[in-house]
Design a protein around this motif. Structure first.
Motif, short mmCIF file in Angstrom:
data_model
loop_
_atom_site.label_atom_id
_atom_site.label_comp_id
_atom_site.label_asym_id
_atom_site.label_seq_id
_atom_site.Cartn_x
_atom_site.Cartn_y
_atom_site.Cartn_z
N ALA A 59 0.82 -1.22 0.00
CA ALA A 59 0.00 0.00 0.00
C ALA A 59 0.85 1.27 0.00
CB ALA A 59 -0.93 0.00 1.21
N ASP A 60 2.16 1.13 -0.14
CA ASP A 60 3.08 2.27 -0.13
C ASP A 60 2.71 3.26 -1.23
OD1 ASP A 60 5.25 4.02 -0.12
OD2 ASP A 60 6.69 2.44 0.32
N ARG A 61 2.49 4.51 -0.86
CA ARG A 61 2.11 5.54 -1.82
C ARG A 61 3.26 5.95 -2.72
NH1 ARG A 61 -2.65 8.22 -0.78
NH2 ARG A 61 -1.85 10.11 -1.78
N ASP A 62 4.49 5.51 -2.39
CA ASP A 62 5.66 5.87 -3.20
C ASP A 62 5.87 4.94 -4.39
OD1 ASP A 62 6.29 8.02 -1.53
OD2 ASP A 62 7.50 6.76 -0.19
N VAL A 63 5.03 3.94 -4.55
CA VAL A 63 5.17 3.03 -5.69
C VAL A 63 4.96 3.80 -6.98
CG1 VAL A 63 4.13 1.07 -6.89
CG2 VAL A 63 4.51 0.96 -4.43
N GLY A 64 5.93 3.70 -7.91
CA GLY A 64 5.76 4.34 -9.21
C GLY A 64 4.55 3.75 -9.93
N THR B 43 -6.75 -0.13 -0.11
CA THR B 43 -6.81 -1.56 -0.38
C THR B 43 -6.64 -1.83 -1.87
OG1 THR B 43 -8.27 -1.94 1.52
CG2 THR B 43 -8.25 -3.62 -0.19
N ALA B 44 -7.24 -1.01 -2.71
CA ALA B 44 -7.10 -1.18 -4.15
C ALA B 44 -5.64 -1.02 -4.57
CB ALA B 44 -7.97 -0.18 -4.90
N ARG B 45 -4.97 -0.01 -4.02
CA ARG B 45 -3.56 0.19 -4.33
C ARG B 45 -2.75 -1.04 -3.93
NH1 ARG B 45 -0.66 4.97 -4.46
NH2 ARG B 45 -2.39 6.08 -3.43
N PHE C 98 8.77 -3.52 -2.81
CA PHE C 98 8.46 -3.37 -4.22
C PHE C 98 8.66 -1.92 -4.67
CE2 PHE C 98 5.24 -3.55 -7.80
CZ PHE C 98 6.06 -4.30 -8.62
N ALA C 99 8.28 -0.97 -3.82
CA ALA C 99 8.46 0.44 -4.15
C ALA C 99 9.94 0.76 -4.36
CB ALA C 99 7.88 1.32 -3.05
N ASP C 100 10.80 0.23 -3.49
CA ASP C 100 12.23 0.49 -3.61
C ASP C 100 12.81 -0.16 -4.88
OD1 ASP C 100 12.27 1.99 -1.33
OD2 ASP C 100 12.95 0.35 -0.02
#
Length: 270
Positions: free
Chosen positions: A57-62, A81-83, A132-134
């Motif tokens: 759910a990290d908002r930093d995901v490209g 949840t959708a994210r 995953f974001a990193d």
């Protein structure tokens, strides 16, 4: 004393599809057999997927493609949840097949993920030493959410000790990428026509849980990859129930279909 049902955990799974290479073409789907040591559905054939990780759910995901707000509408859930579900779908697919639905821009996709550096990143995701974001940020990639199509939602029956609220997605195998037998939770992988998977399940050759069986039946009705991924399907929760039928525990789906708990012969009509 009646025990309260275990609360289902959010999960996501992806049916990777491609055009068949044999006579007549048709659709093939990528499946893996869960290792006998797995606590949930050991020995069952399934699609790549797994439960949502809190970092999904990290908002930093490209992000590229439909935004989380649009996916919330499609999946019938809240935006966070959708994210997380969309991220989990792509992350788990990479972890379990080596296929990554991401690219350096909104109209490009990674061409190949088979070298040692990619494998090191995949293993780091598996052991949670890398988020995953990193991974995406370090490689300058964005999640290609436009490559996913929503398919269905299945909830594990109440009474089961492990329960999941799983969203199913379809995605076309990206050009240039190849699936790999990466081991781990699976001990066998295969590209198979959905109708063939159903036939082999009915013959007792493949063990599958009801959501997998039902999905293969639906995929078998699609004449091509384009038809299977033409758009999002209407998503609504399907929650089977456990019932004793003729002295055996069976899973009954709301449409009336009856299935064995795992594999074997078909227990009813669909």
């Amino acid at each position: 004393m009646t025990r309260e049902p275990v609360r289902p955990r959010d999960a996501a799974t992806v049916m990777l599809v491609r055009e068949g290479s044999g006579p007549g073409g048709g659709i093939e789907v990528y499946m893996l057999r869960r290792a006998p040591s797995m606590p949930f559905a050991p020995g069952a054939y399934a699609f790549p997927g797994g439960r949502v990780d809190e970092r999904d759910a990290d908002r930093d995901v490209g992000w590229a493609g439909p935004p989380p707000e649009e996916w919330a509408r499609i999946l019938g859930t809240g935006v966070p949840t959708a994210r997380a579900l969309v991220c989990a779908a792509v992350r788990e697919t990479f972890e379990e097949s080596g296929v990554l639905l991401a690219g350096p821009s909104a109209d490009r996709v990674v061409a190949d993920t088979r070298d040692e550096a990619w494998e090191a990143d995949r293993l780091a995701l598996v052991d949670h030493s890398l988020s995953f974001a990193d991974l995406l940020a370090r490689r300058g990639l964005v999640l290609r959410t436009d490559l996913l199509r929503a398919w269905s939602q299945w909830i594990t029956p109440a009474g089961e000790p492990r329960r999941y609220d799983t969203r199913f997605f379809t995605a076309v195998l990206p050009e240039g990428q190849q699936t790999r037998d990466v081991g781990g939770e699976a001990d066998r992988v295969a590209w198979i026509r959905p109708a063939e998977a159903v036939r082999r399940w009915r013959a007792g050759e493949l063990a599958m849980l009801p959501p997998t069986i039902a999905t293969c039946m639906d995929l078998a009705e699609c004449g091509s990859v384009a038809e299977a991924t033409a758009g999002h399907r209407s998503i609504f929760p399907i929650e089977p129930v456990l019932r004793e039928i003729d002295g055996e525990q069976r899973i009954v789906v709301p449409d009336g279909a009856v299935y064995p708990l795992l594999g074997g012969q078909e227990g009813g009509t669909r």
